[in-house]
Design an enzyme around this catalytic site. Structure first.
Site, short mmCIF file in Angstrom:
data_model
loop_
_atom_site.label_atom_id
_atom_site.label_comp_id
_atom_site.label_asym_id
_atom_site.label_seq_id
_atom_site.Cartn_x
_atom_site.Cartn_y
_atom_site.Cartn_z
N GLU A 97 -5.87 -4.83 10.51
CA GLU A 97 -4.87 -3.78 10.75
C GLU A 97 -5.24 -2.99 12.00
O GLU A 97 -6.07 -2.07 11.93
CB GLU A 97 -4.81 -2.82 9.56
N ASN A 119 0.87 -1.18 0.00
CA ASN A 119 0.00 0.00 0.00
C ASN A 119 0.91 1.23 0.00
O ASN A 119 1.49 1.57 1.03
CB ASN A 119 -0.89 -0.03 1.25
N GLU A 166 -7.17 4.77 7.41
CA GLU A 166 -7.03 6.20 7.11
C GLU A 166 -8.29 6.73 6.41
O GLU A 166 -8.64 7.91 6.56
CB GLU A 166 -5.75 6.41 6.28
N HIS A 187 -9.74 1.15 4.49
CA HIS A 187 -8.46 1.34 5.20
C HIS A 187 -8.68 2.30 6.37
O HIS A 187 -9.49 3.22 6.29
CB HIS A 187 -7.40 1.89 4.23
N SER A 223 2.82 -1.93 10.59
CA SER A 223 4.26 -1.94 10.89
C SER A 223 4.93 -3.28 10.57
O SER A 223 5.88 -3.69 11.26
CB SER A 223 4.52 -1.54 12.34
P1 PGA Z 1 2.43 0.38 7.71
O1 PGA Z 1 1.03 0.57 6.96
O2 PGA Z 1 3.04 -0.90 7.20
O3 PGA Z 1 3.25 1.59 7.34
O4 PGA Z 1 2.16 0.30 9.17
C1 PGA Z 1 0.16 -0.51 6.75
C2 PGA Z 1 -1.10 -0.02 6.11
O5 PGA Z 1 -1.55 1.08 6.42
O6 PGA Z 1 -1.71 -0.71 5.26
#
Ligand code: PGA
Length: 251
Positions: free
Chosen positions: A168, A10, A98, A96, A211
Site C-alpha cells: 500500500e 478495511n 495509519e 497499516h 484507492s
Molecule cells: P483506500 O484505503 O482504499 O481508501 O485508499 C486502503 C487502505 O488503507 O487499506
C-alpha cells in the site's frame, strides 16, 4: 505462485456496530456471487461481536485492524489474538500505514505483532509501503526491503508461507491517486522475490491497496503477483464492493 484471490475490506474507524451489521448483511448477499474471490472484512473492534454472529455460517472471513503480540497482560488499549479468536476472527491487519505513520508504530513493533498473531493462530495481513517523499527520492525498494526484513527476521521460518503481504503506497491511500501499473508491477515483483529469497517461502498472497475502485481494479488484477486488493473507501459501499467482486470474478 499463489492462485488465491482475496478482496479484503478495511472499514477503518468508521461505522457503529449497528451500521457495521447492516453493511455486513449487504456483504453477505454479495458473497453469494463470489466463487473464486474470498471476501474478508476488518471492522472496528466494537463491531466484531455483531459481525461474528451475522457472518457465522458464511464464506466471509472476519478479522481485526490490529492485534497485540502478547497473550494477555498490562497493555492498556490493546487486544490479543485469543480475544479475536473468541469471536471467530481469523486474520488481522498489521502495520497499516495509519498505524505506522499516525500512531508511530515502528518496523520492530509491527513485526513483533505479526509474530504474536501467528503464534495465536491469527493470519497476519501485513501492510508495507513507501511515502511520497521516499518514492520521490527513489527509496521505494529500500523501504520495502527494510519493512520485510524486520518481519522475516521476527517470524518463525515455518510460518513464513502463512503471511499475506499488502503493498500500500502511503500516498495512494484514501487520496484517489492509484499507483501506476508499472509501480505496482515493480513493487509486487520485488516483494515476491525478496520474501522468497529471504524466508525460503513465498507469502501466502500479495494484495494491492491504495484507492482501489471499480474504475481501476480490473487493470490492477492483470499485474503479476497481485492476488487481490485491500480496500478502504470503496469497501464502505456495498454497491462499490459488489462491483469489485464482479470484476474479480471475471478477471
Ligand atoms: P483506500 O484505503 O482504499 O481508501 O485508499 C486502503 C487502505 O488503507 O487499506
Amino acid at each position: 505462485m499463489s492462485s488465491e484471490r482475496i478482496l479484503a475490506a478495511n472499514w477503518k474507524m468508521n461505522l457503529t456496530a449497528e451500521a457495521s451489521g447492516l453493511l455486513g448483511r449487504g456483504f453477505l448477499d454479495l458473497s453469494k456471487t463470489a466463487k473464486r474471490t474470498k471476501i474478508w472484512i476488518a471492522p472496528s473492534f466494537t463491531a466484531i461481536p455483531a459481525l461474528s454472529k451475522i457472518l457465522s455460517n458464511s464464506t466471509i472471513a472476519l478479522g481485526a485492524q490490529n492485534v497485540h503480540w502478547a497473550e494477555s497482560g498490562a497493555f492498556t488499549g490493546e487486544i490479543s489474538s485469543s480475544m479475536l479468536a473468541e469471536f471467530g476472527c481469523s486474520f488481522a491487519l498489521i502495520g497499516h500505514s495509519e498505524r505506522r505513520h499516525i500512531l508511530g508504530e515502528s518496523d520492530t513493533i509491527v513485526a513483533t505483532r505479526a509474530k504474536g498473531a501467528l503464534k495465536g493462530g491469527i493470519t497476519p495481513l501485513f501492510c508495507i509501503g513507501e511515502t511520497l517523499e521516499e518514492r520521490e527520492k527513489d527509496l521505494t525498494t529500500q523501504v520495502l526491503r527494510i519493512q520485510l526484513e524486520a518481519l522475516i527476521s521476527e517470524i518463525p521460518r515455518e510460518s513464513a508461507a502463512q503471511v499475506i503481504v499488502a503493498y500500500e503506497p502511503v500516498w495512494a491511500i484514501g487520496t484517489g491517486k492509484v499507483a501506476s501499473l508499472d509501480n505496482i508491477r515493480d513493487a509486487h515483483g520485488f516483494i515476491e522475490e525478496f520474501y522468497r529469497s529471504t524466508s525460503g517461502e513465498s507469502p501466502r498472497a500479495i494484495l494491492y491497496g491504495g484507492s482501489v475502485s471499480p474504475d481501476n481494479f480490473q487493470d490492477i488484477l492483470t499485474v503479476p503477483h497481485v492476488h487481490g486488493g485491500l480496500v478502504g473507501g470503496a469497501s464502505l459501499s456495498a454497491e462499490k464492493f459488489g462491483a469489485l467482486i464482479g470484476i474479480s470474478e471475471k478477471s
